[in-house]
Scaffold this motif. Structure first.
Motif, PDB file in Angstrom:
ATOM      1  N   PRO A   1     117.335  49.370  16.742  1.00 42.85           N
ATOM      2  CA  PRO A   1     117.168  48.823  18.159  1.00 42.85           C
ATOM      3  C   PRO A   1     116.724  47.018  18.286  1.00 42.85           C
ATOM      4  CG  PRO A   1     116.386  51.274  18.541  1.00 42.85           C
ATOM      5  CD  PRO A   1     115.969  50.483  16.907  1.00 42.85           C
ATOM      6  N   HIS A   2     117.874  46.727  19.010  1.00 44.61           N
ATOM      7  CA  HIS A   2     117.219  44.395  19.323  1.00 44.61           C
ATOM      8  C   HIS A   2     117.283  44.668  20.833  1.00 44.61           C
ATOM      9  CE1 HIS A   2     117.636  40.651  18.753  1.00 44.61           C
ATOM     10  NE2 HIS A   2     118.794  40.358  18.669  1.00 44.61           N
ATOM     11  N   PRO A   3     116.379  43.983  21.589  1.00 46.55           N
ATOM     12  CA  PRO A   3     117.020  43.922  22.863  1.00 46.55           C
ATOM     13  C   PRO A   3     117.380  42.787  23.220  1.00 46.55           C
ATOM     14  CG  PRO A   3     114.564  43.048  22.307  1.00 46.55           C
ATOM     15  CD  PRO A   3     115.400  44.105  20.773  1.00 46.55           C
ATOM     16  N   ASP A   4     118.576  42.130  21.997  1.00 51.99           N
ATOM     17  CA  ASP A   4     118.881  40.327  23.159  1.00 51.99           C
ATOM     18  C   ASP A   4     120.464  40.550  23.170  1.00 51.99           C
ATOM     19  OD1 ASP A   4     116.446  39.625  22.424  1.00 51.99           O
ATOM     20  OD2 ASP A   4     116.759  37.981  21.255  1.00 51.99           O
ATOM     21  N   VAL A   5     120.944  42.192  22.260  1.00 53.15           N
ATOM     22  CA  VAL A   5     122.223  41.921  22.421  1.00 53.15           C
ATOM     23  C   VAL A   5     122.761  42.976  22.817  1.00 53.15           C
ATOM     24  CG1 VAL A   5     122.630  39.783  20.189  1.00 53.15           C
ATOM     25  CG2 VAL A   5     122.398  42.144  19.769  1.00 53.15           C
ATOM     26  N   LEU A   6     123.355  43.111  23.561  1.00 53.34           N
ATOM     27  CA  LEU A   6     122.893  44.624  24.590  1.00 53.34           C
ATOM     28  C   LEU A   6     124.715  44.623  25.191  1.00 53.34           C
ATOM     29  CD1 LEU A   6     120.314  46.071  25.761  1.00 53.34           C
ATOM     30  CD2 LEU A   6     120.329  45.995  23.959  1.00 53.34           C
ATOM     31  N   GLN A   7     125.647  45.682  24.446  1.00 51.40           N
ATOM     32  CA  GLN A   7     126.911  45.489  24.616  1.00 51.40           C
ATOM     33  C   GLN A   7     127.026  46.504  26.443  1.00 51.40           C
ATOM     34  OE1 GLN A   7     129.355  43.109  24.166  1.00 51.40           O
ATOM     35  NE2 GLN A   7     127.890  42.261  22.181  1.00 51.40           N
TER      36      GLN A   7
ATOM     37  N   GLY B   1     125.044  41.446  33.708  1.00 60.54           N
ATOM     38  CA  GLY B   1     124.447  41.596  32.127  1.00 60.54           C
ATOM     39  C   GLY B   1     123.794  40.775  31.321  1.00 60.54           C
ATOM     40  N   GLN B   2     122.604  40.564  31.817  1.00 60.49           N
ATOM     41  CA  GLN B   2     121.433  40.495  31.344  1.00 60.49           C
ATOM     42  C   GLN B   2     120.016  41.217  30.929  1.00 60.49           C
ATOM     43  OE1 GLN B   2     121.546  38.097  29.343  1.00 60.49           O
ATOM     44  NE2 GLN B   2     122.715  36.966  30.097  1.00 60.49           N
ATOM     45  N   ASP B   3     120.795  42.491  31.062  1.00 63.94           N
ATOM     46  CA  ASP B   3     119.679  44.065  31.675  1.00 63.94           C
ATOM     47  C   ASP B   3     118.417  43.703  29.529  1.00 63.94           C
ATOM     48  OD1 ASP B   3     120.366  44.797  33.576  1.00 63.94           O
ATOM     49  OD2 ASP B   3     121.836  46.312  32.287  1.00 63.94           O
ATOM     50  N   PRO B   4     119.143  43.431  28.671  1.00 65.59           N
ATOM     51  CA  PRO B   4     118.528  43.177  27.681  1.00 65.59           C
ATOM     52  C   PRO B   4     116.814  42.044  27.957  1.00 65.59           C
ATOM     53  CG  PRO B   4     120.688  43.095  26.899  1.00 65.59           C
ATOM     54  CD  PRO B   4     120.550  43.067  28.183  1.00 65.59           C
ATOM     55  N   THR B   5     117.639  40.911  28.867  1.00 64.33           N
ATOM     56  CA  THR B   5     116.194  39.830  28.947  1.00 64.33           C
ATOM     57  C   THR B   5     115.350  40.600  29.637  1.00 64.33           C
ATOM     58  OG1 THR B   5     118.091  38.281  28.314  1.00 64.33           O
ATOM     59  CG2 THR B   5     115.865  38.058  29.386  1.00 64.33           C
ATOM     60  N   VAL B   6     115.579  41.466  30.583  1.00 64.77           N
ATOM     61  CA  VAL B   6     114.866  42.096  32.080  1.00 64.77           C
ATOM     62  C   VAL B   6     114.157  42.516  31.254  1.00 64.77           C
ATOM     63  CG1 VAL B   6     114.365  43.173  33.512  1.00 64.77           C
ATOM     64  CG2 VAL B   6     116.838  41.681  33.415  1.00 64.77           C
ATOM     65  N   THR B   7     114.285  43.244  30.768  1.00 63.46           N
ATOM     66  CA  THR B   7     113.397  44.756  29.738  1.00 63.46           C
ATOM     67  C   THR B   7     112.745  44.129  28.830  1.00 63.46           C
ATOM     68  OG1 THR B   7     115.362  46.480  29.708  1.00 63.46           O
ATOM     69  CG2 THR B   7     113.633  46.963  28.443  1.00 63.46           C
ATOM     70  N   GLY B   8     113.421  42.742  27.771  1.00 62.15           N
ATOM     71  CA  GLY B   8     111.614  41.842  28.091  1.00 62.15           C
ATOM     72  C   GLY B   8     110.978  41.570  28.172  1.00 62.15           C
ATOM     73  N   MET B   9     111.527  41.029  29.589  1.00 65.36           N
ATOM     74  CA  MET B   9     110.745  40.057  30.188  1.00 65.36           C
ATOM     75  C   MET B   9     109.325  41.307  30.984  1.00 65.36           C
ATOM     76  SD  MET B   9     110.729  36.841  31.494  1.00 65.36           S
ATOM     77  CE  MET B   9     110.625  36.627  32.402  1.00 65.36           C
ATOM     78  N   LEU B  10     110.242  43.035  31.405  1.00 60.89           N
ATOM     79  CA  LEU B  10     109.379  43.393  31.685  1.00 60.89           C
ATOM     80  C   LEU B  10     108.088  44.010  30.603  1.00 60.89           C
ATOM     81  CD1 LEU B  10     112.071  46.195  33.522  1.00 60.89           C
ATOM     82  CD2 LEU B  10     109.801  44.651  34.350  1.00 60.89           C
TER      83      LEU B  10
END
Length: 376
Positions: A21-27, A81-90
């Motif tokens: 897994p990697h939080p920055d590049v989700l499709q 389209g920025q769910d990965p960044t939101v998760t990273g912020m959480l």
């Protein structure tokens, strides 16, 4: 690099249990693959972690975790389209760490922070970093009061819950350094007096990845104080169509309440979540795996600077937070891989010859993850 929604996948390395897994590049339109041993799940959230279809909490669901997961849906009302960044912020909020956001102008960095703070009932302030910005403009300063004939302290924008440091690399090192004490000690010292910052407190700093003229690169000592470095890519075609559609229907990014963004969590839920994350179990084999990954960066031929022990601690804490968000009480190797790139990419430095060869930091880290033995 390919990926899958909210499972943080890096195509350069794979564990024996599946994709890394990697939080920055989700499709967003890809099938969901969970980092946990349970395997594939529905699109949009790890198995057992997403909100119920009718908006009700599932039986046995942790209310604090469910509240934080609902934050993503609220932010999605304003940001596409920025769910990965939101998760990273959480994850950063759960760990009490800071985030470096990298993306070209216009990818909704400011809007994301505003929407996130609204959904979490947190205060936020934005500071535009410029070459003439002074340290006192950030931390606050003593101001003479003519009525009392005394100097009083006027708080700067750092006294908030989420401080958006916009284009932090456009201000000189002296002003950049003014944030060091706030980021590390959660306090500001002026005229020999230390003043605590609100809790929670994190810095979300942004920088442009393509425009470096007139900038002051952050020193390694300050980069190491950021828990995560998240990249915000340009939206895909379908996502960009959705952005344009919302604006065509009257969406106003300055009016989040009109977009339907509401508070679904607060300081109480965040505090409960932090306590739950602290209880996530980490086996000795996982601890050794984290150390092995970090030590491998110090001997990689392409790196002139490896990850410090602080980076190893950060990788441990973020892995625990991701495991908890995924609905587990223990950390797996895939959790470690999930956060390795965003947690380590800004803590390493490429050798000049590697830069000339066009080698990317993420590619080297991916090779390291593929070569370090995974505990069974």
């Amino acid at each position: 690099m390919s990926s899958q929604p909210n499972s943080y996948t890096d195509s350069n390395s794979h564990s024996e249990g599946g994709a890394t897994p990697h939080p920055d590049v989700l499709q967003p339109d890809a099938p969901q693959q969970d980092a946990s041993p349970q395997g594939a799940t529905r699109q949009g959230a790890p198995r057992g972690t997403g909100p119920a279809e009718n908006g009700q909490r599932r039986p046995g669901e942790d209310p604090a975790r469910q509240s934080l997961l609902n934050v993503r849906a609220e932010v999605g009302k304003a940001v596409v389209g920025q769910d990965p960044t939101v998760t990273g912020m959480l994850i950063a909020l759960l760990c009490g760490g800071h985030v470096l956001l990298e993306g070209v102008p216009g990818v909704a960095k400011t809007l994301l922070v505003r929407a996130l703070s609204t959904a979490l009932s947190l205060d936020t302030k934005r500071v535009q970093f410029t070459p003439d910005l002074m340290p006192g403009d950030v931390t606050g300063s003593l101001v003479y009061d003519s009525h009392t004939s005394e100097f009083t302290f006027r708080e700067g924008p750092v006294f908030t819950n989420i401080m958006l440091a916009d284009e932090i690399n456009r201000t000189p090192p002296k002003t950049q350094a003014s944030l060091l004490e706030a980021m590390e000690e959660r306090q500001v010292s002026v005229d020999g007096v230390s003043r605590p910052l609100p809790s929670p407190f994190i810095v979300a700093a942004t920088q442009n990845p393509v425009e470096y003229e007139g900038t002051y690169p952050l020193p390694e000592a300050q980069l190491d104080r950021f828990l995560l470095k998240l990249t915000m890519p340009l939206p895909g075609r379908a996502e960009e169509i959705e952005v344009i559609r919302r604006h065509a229907n009257g969406f106003d990014p300055r009016n989040l309440s009109a977009a339907g963004v509401r508070s679904v969590a607060g300081a109480v839920e965040l505090s409960s979540a932090q306590a739950a994350v602290a209880q996530v179990a980490v086996a000795p084999e996982i601890l050794a795996y984290i150390v092995d990954v970090v030590r491998a960066t110090r001997s990689a031929p392409s790196f002139q600077l490896g990850v410090s022990p602080r980076g190893a601690t950060a990788l441990l804490n973020t892995s625990k937070a991701w495991a908890w968000l995924s609905g587990r009480t223990f950390v797996t190797p895939d959790d470690v891989k999930a956060l390795s790139l965003p947690c380590l990419r800004h803590r390493v430095g490429l050798r000049p010859e590697a830069q000339m060869d066009g080698i990317q930091v993420d590619d080297v880290l991916g090779s390291i993850l593929a070569s370090v033995p995974v505990p069974r």
